[in-house]
Design a protein around this motif. Sequence first.
Motif, PDB file in Angstrom:
ATOM      1  N   SER A   1       0.809  -1.213   0.000  1.00  0.00           N
ATOM      2  CA  SER A   1       0.000   0.000   0.000  1.00  0.00           C
ATOM      3  C   SER A   1       0.843   1.266   0.000  1.00  0.00           C
ATOM      4  CB  SER A   1      -0.887   0.011   1.231  1.00  0.00           C
ATOM      5  OG  SER A   1      -0.066   0.133   2.359  1.00  0.00           O
ATOM      6  N   ASN A   2       2.130   1.158  -0.049  1.00  0.00           N
ATOM      7  CA  ASN A   2       2.974   2.332   0.085  1.00  0.00           C
ATOM      8  C   ASN A   2       3.299   2.971  -1.256  1.00  0.00           C
ATOM      9  OD1 ASN A   2       3.068   2.231   2.873  1.00  0.00           O
ATOM     10  ND2 ASN A   2       4.681   0.711   2.830  1.00  0.00           N
TER      11      ASN A   2
ATOM     12  N   GLN B   1      -4.840  -3.664  13.279  1.00  0.00           N
ATOM     13  CA  GLN B   1      -4.017  -4.743  13.816  1.00  0.00           C
ATOM     14  C   GLN B   1      -2.588  -4.617  13.312  1.00  0.00           C
ATOM     15  OE1 GLN B   1      -5.403  -8.659  12.756  1.00  0.00           O
ATOM     16  NE2 GLN B   1      -3.666  -9.663  13.709  1.00  0.00           N
ATOM     17  N   LYS B   2      -1.656  -4.830  14.209  1.00  0.00           N
ATOM     18  CA  LYS B   2      -0.235  -4.969  13.880  1.00  0.00           C
ATOM     19  C   LYS B   2       0.273  -6.148  14.669  1.00  0.00           C
ATOM     20  CE  LYS B   2       4.244  -2.627  13.710  1.00  0.00           C
ATOM     21  NZ  LYS B   2       4.946  -3.846  13.546  1.00  0.00           N
TER      22      LYS B   2
ATOM     23  N   ILE C   1       1.099  -6.301   4.043  1.00  0.00           N
ATOM     24  CA  ILE C   1       1.801  -7.505   4.497  1.00  0.00           C
ATOM     25  C   ILE C   1       3.253  -7.178   4.850  1.00  0.00           C
ATOM     26  CG2 ILE C   1       2.596  -9.799   3.789  1.00  0.00           C
ATOM     27  CD1 ILE C   1      -0.059 -10.010   2.229  1.00  0.00           C
ATOM     28  N   ASN C   2       3.868  -6.246   4.127  1.00  0.00           N
ATOM     29  CA  ASN C   2       5.262  -5.884   4.398  1.00  0.00           C
ATOM     30  C   ASN C   2       5.447  -5.326   5.807  1.00  0.00           C
ATOM     31  OD1 ASN C   2       5.923  -6.633   1.774  1.00  0.00           O
ATOM     32  ND2 ASN C   2       5.621  -4.569   0.994  1.00  0.00           N
TER      33      ASN C   2
ATOM     34  N   ASN D   1       0.151   3.189   6.848  1.00  0.00           N
ATOM     35  CA  ASN D   1       1.169   3.471   5.842  1.00  0.00           C
ATOM     36  C   ASN D   1       2.598   3.478   6.395  1.00  0.00           C
ATOM     37  OD1 ASN D   1      -0.426   3.703   3.540  1.00  0.00           O
ATOM     38  ND2 ASN D   1      -0.816   5.875   3.876  1.00  0.00           N
ATOM     39  N   LYS D   2       2.753   3.576   7.721  1.00  0.00           N
ATOM     40  CA  LYS D   2       4.099   3.616   8.298  1.00  0.00           C
ATOM     41  C   LYS D   2       4.780   2.263   8.137  1.00  0.00           C
ATOM     42  CE  LYS D   2       2.964   7.059  11.732  1.00  0.00           C
ATOM     43  NZ  LYS D   2       2.742   7.313  13.158  1.00  0.00           N
ATOM     44  N   VAL D   3       6.048   2.330   7.806  1.00  0.00           N
ATOM     45  CA  VAL D   3       6.813   1.073   7.640  1.00  0.00           C
ATOM     46  C   VAL D   3       7.825   0.958   8.749  1.00  0.00           C
ATOM     47  CG1 VAL D   3       8.337  -0.220   6.124  1.00  0.00           C
ATOM     48  CG2 VAL D   3       6.499   1.148   5.173  1.00  0.00           C
TER      49      VAL D   3
END
Length: 136
Positions: A11-12, A110-111, A87-88, A134-136
């Motif tokens: 999604s990024n 959820q994380k 998923i990443n 959106n944060k990775v």
Amino acid sequence: MTVAKEQITNSNSNSGLSNFRITVERLIELLDLEEEDEYGVLRPTEYAFRTAMKLVVEAYDSMGNSFPKCSTGTDDQGSIRLAWENINADRRVRLFCPHNANEKAYTYHQKSEEYGSEDITSAATLVYWLEWFNKV
């Protein structure tokens, strides 16, 4: 019966307009579903559709190019569910738009093993969780 679209794995993307367009097209496609089948309602109610569109448009207005695309579906009462999956980053956000005004719209996030939900009082709540998503 839930009707799901493809799962989103990344999604990024910086293509917020096309992600928004894809999301809106997927919402509109729900209106083309048969009204119901042996399991219940397939097509969303007008209330659910208007609620989902309002929240998505307002979120896009706030987020611009960082707006992520999602999958869409309905439940057996005509409510709409939107699902964002990264998923990443092992993050998920769900938006539930109920079939009538007697129920509340809410987000589920959820994380990994951490999760929670929050009632939607404005699009700002959805924006908060999509930015978190959106944060990775």
